[in-house]
Scaffold this motif. Structure first.
Motif, mmCIF file in Angstrom:
data_model
loop_
_atom_site.group_PDB
_atom_site.id
_atom_site.type_symbol
_atom_site.label_atom_id
_atom_site.label_comp_id
_atom_site.label_asym_id
_atom_site.label_seq_id
_atom_site.Cartn_x
_atom_site.Cartn_y
_atom_site.Cartn_z
ATOM 1 N N SER A 166 0.814 -1.223 0.000
ATOM 2 C CA SER A 166 0.000 0.000 0.000
ATOM 3 C C SER A 166 0.846 1.272 0.000
ATOM 4 O O SER A 166 0.347 2.349 -0.339
ATOM 5 C CB SER A 166 -0.941 0.007 1.209
ATOM 6 O OG SER A 166 -0.214 0.122 2.429
ATOM 7 N N VAL A 167 2.122 1.164 0.378
ATOM 8 C CA VAL A 167 2.959 2.371 0.442
ATOM 9 C C VAL A 167 4.091 2.337 -0.586
ATOM 10 O O VAL A 167 4.972 3.196 -0.563
ATOM 11 C CB VAL A 167 3.545 2.574 1.861
ATOM 12 C CG1 VAL A 167 2.424 2.775 2.871
ATOM 13 C CG2 VAL A 167 4.426 1.398 2.282
ATOM 14 N N GLN A 168 4.080 1.354 -1.472
ATOM 15 C CA GLN A 168 5.157 1.238 -2.465
ATOM 16 C C GLN A 168 5.238 2.449 -3.390
ATOM 17 O O GLN A 168 6.323 2.835 -3.813
ATOM 18 C CB GLN A 168 4.976 -0.039 -3.283
ATOM 19 C CG GLN A 168 5.466 -1.276 -2.567
ATOM 20 C CD GLN A 168 5.265 -2.539 -3.379
ATOM 21 O OE1 GLN A 168 4.574 -2.533 -4.403
ATOM 22 N NE2 GLN A 168 5.863 -3.647 -2.939
ATOM 23 N N SER A 169 4.086 3.058 -3.689
ATOM 24 C CA SER A 169 4.108 4.238 -4.562
ATOM 25 C C SER A 169 4.836 5.397 -3.897
ATOM 26 O O SER A 169 5.534 6.179 -4.554
ATOM 27 C CB SER A 169 2.686 4.652 -4.936
ATOM 28 O OG SER A 169 1.933 4.997 -3.782
ATOM 29 N N PHE A 170 4.697 5.525 -2.568
ATOM 30 C CA PHE A 170 5.399 6.583 -1.836
ATOM 31 C C PHE A 170 6.905 6.311 -1.832
ATOM 32 O O PHE A 170 7.713 7.234 -1.971
ATOM 33 C CB PHE A 170 4.875 6.670 -0.396
ATOM 34 C CG PHE A 170 3.436 7.073 -0.293
ATOM 35 C CD1 PHE A 170 3.082 8.414 -0.249
ATOM 36 C CD2 PHE A 170 2.433 6.123 -0.247
ATOM 37 C CE1 PHE A 170 1.748 8.801 -0.153
ATOM 38 C CE2 PHE A 170 1.101 6.493 -0.151
ATOM 39 C CZ PHE A 170 0.752 7.830 -0.111
ATOM 40 N N ALA A 171 7.256 5.035 -1.659
ATOM 41 C CA ALA A 171 8.667 4.669 -1.665
ATOM 42 C C ALA A 171 9.281 4.916 -3.048
ATOM 43 O O ALA A 171 10.406 5.422 -3.164
ATOM 44 C CB ALA A 171 8.818 3.193 -1.283
ATOM 45 N N LYS A 172 8.549 4.565 -4.095
ATOM 46 C CA LYS A 172 9.045 4.758 -5.458
ATOM 47 C C LYS A 172 9.276 6.240 -5.750
ATOM 48 O O LYS A 172 10.268 6.613 -6.388
ATOM 49 C CB LYS A 172 8.053 4.165 -6.460
ATOM 50 C CG LYS A 172 8.549 4.180 -7.894
ATOM 51 C CD LYS A 172 7.579 3.456 -8.819
ATOM 52 C CE LYS A 172 8.107 3.430 -10.247
ATOM 53 N NZ LYS A 172 7.174 2.711 -11.154
ATOM 54 N N GLU A 173 8.349 7.075 -5.274
ATOM 55 C CA GLU A 173 8.493 8.518 -5.489
ATOM 56 C C GLU A 173 9.727 9.048 -4.786
ATOM 57 O O GLU A 173 10.465 9.872 -5.326
ATOM 58 C CB GLU A 173 7.246 9.237 -4.976
ATOM 59 C CG GLU A 173 7.282 10.747 -5.164
ATOM 60 C CD GLU A 173 6.036 11.435 -4.627
ATOM 61 O OE1 GLU A 173 5.960 12.673 -4.730
ATOM 62 O OE2 GLU A 173 5.149 10.731 -4.091
ATOM 63 N N LEU A 174 9.972 8.571 -3.564
ATOM 64 C CA LEU A 174 11.136 9.028 -2.805
ATOM 65 C C LEU A 174 12.434 8.569 -3.465
ATOM 66 O O LEU A 174 13.421 9.308 -3.502
ATOM 67 C CB LEU A 174 11.042 8.507 -1.371
ATOM 68 C CG LEU A 174 12.109 8.986 -0.378
ATOM 69 C CD1 LEU A 174 11.529 9.064 1.036
ATOM 70 C CD2 LEU A 174 13.322 8.056 -0.371
ATOM 71 N N LEU A 175 12.427 7.361 -4.009
ATOM 72 C CA LEU A 175 13.644 6.806 -4.595
ATOM 73 C C LEU A 175 13.894 7.250 -6.036
ATOM 74 O O LEU A 175 14.990 7.062 -6.560
ATOM 75 C CB LEU A 175 13.586 5.275 -4.557
ATOM 76 C CG LEU A 175 13.687 4.625 -3.180
ATOM 77 C CD1 LEU A 175 13.431 3.132 -3.291
ATOM 78 C CD2 LEU A 175 15.046 4.895 -2.555
ATOM 79 N N ALA A 176 12.891 7.856 -6.667
ATOM 80 C CA ALA A 176 13.029 8.234 -8.072
ATOM 81 C C ALA A 176 14.259 9.105 -8.337
ATOM 82 O O ALA A 176 15.021 8.831 -9.281
ATOM 83 C CB ALA A 176 11.758 8.935 -8.546
ATOM 84 N N PRO A 177 14.494 10.165 -7.547
ATOM 85 C CA PRO A 177 15.692 10.981 -7.805
ATOM 86 C C PRO A 177 16.986 10.184 -7.631
ATOM 87 O O PRO A 177 17.951 10.390 -8.358
ATOM 88 C CB PRO A 177 15.589 12.104 -6.768
ATOM 89 C CG PRO A 177 14.144 12.143 -6.385
ATOM 90 C CD PRO A 177 13.690 10.727 -6.447
#
Length: 213
Positions: free
Chosen positions: A52-63
């Motif tokens: 449920s929180v993978q999208s938040f993690a992906k956004e943080l790791l994108a840069p």
């Protein structure tokens, strides 16, 4: 470099993620280290599983996964302001009186609230909360709060000019809290000035004033 997904875990009411990043050390060298960041989502309601929180993690790791980040951006905001911003910009562009005012704003109100925030991590919400706390805990008026915002905005602009950061300035959308402007200092006339004023007043107006003996 292989794309990182990080290691997600929760503690109490918060989600965290661990991942590898290039971090600037105190001696200015860059070292690959395991870091831990808090996600902008609570461990509550619909956010109780890793999925449920993978999208938040992906956004943080994108840069980080983009490979375009400057490791210098892991520098603490307080370190950047103390060592880079003044000599690169402030001392070259501000008059002595403005320079003193900016230094007072930084040392007395902003620096004590920076903690371990880095240039890369600092977000608009941090600036918003910081100015709100200053307005709540000090007697600064709106003009002084504007100076606080201007100082921070200038620091992040300089980080962008130096290629340390990209993207929007995080201070751009920070609002100025409502606060009363401090009363202007009153001026006390000297005895000589009072006598000079009385000397030119007409008789009827003169009676409403009395000079000290």
């Amino acid at each position: 470099m292989r794309e990182q997904k990080g290691y997600l875990f929760h503690r109490y009411q918060s989600w965290f993620i661990r991942y590898m990043d290039d971090v600037r050390q105190t001696d200015s060298t860059i070292k690959r280290k395991l870091v831990c960041r808090k996600l902008d989502v609570p461990y509550a309601g619909e956010y109780r599983t890793k999925k449920s929180v993978q999208s938040f993690a992906k956004e943080l790791l994108a840069p980080v996964n983009s490979g375009l980040l400057n490791p210098q951006a892991t520098m603490l905001v307080s370190e950047f302001v103390d060592t880079v911003y003044p000599p690169e910009y402030v001392e070259k562009n501000l008059r002595p009186a403005s320079l003193k005012q900016y230094k007072d704003v930084w040392e007395n109100h902003l620096k004590p609230r920076m903690g371990k925030l880095t240039l890369r991590v600092f977000r608009t919400v941090h600036g918003e909360q910081m100015l709100a706390a200053i307005a709540r805990e000090s007697n600064l008026g709106r003009s002084s709060l504007r100076h606080c915002k201007a100082f921070l905005s200038g620091a992040f602009k300089q980080a962008k000019r130096l290629g340390i950061l990209d993207g929007l300035n995080p201070i751009q959308d920070v609002s100025i809290p409502k606060a009363p402007e401090p009363e202007q200092d009153t001026y006390a006339y000297s005895l000589g000035e009072i006598k000079s004023i009385l000397a030119v007043l007409p008789g009827t107006a003169r009676t409403s004033y009395s000079a000290p003996p």
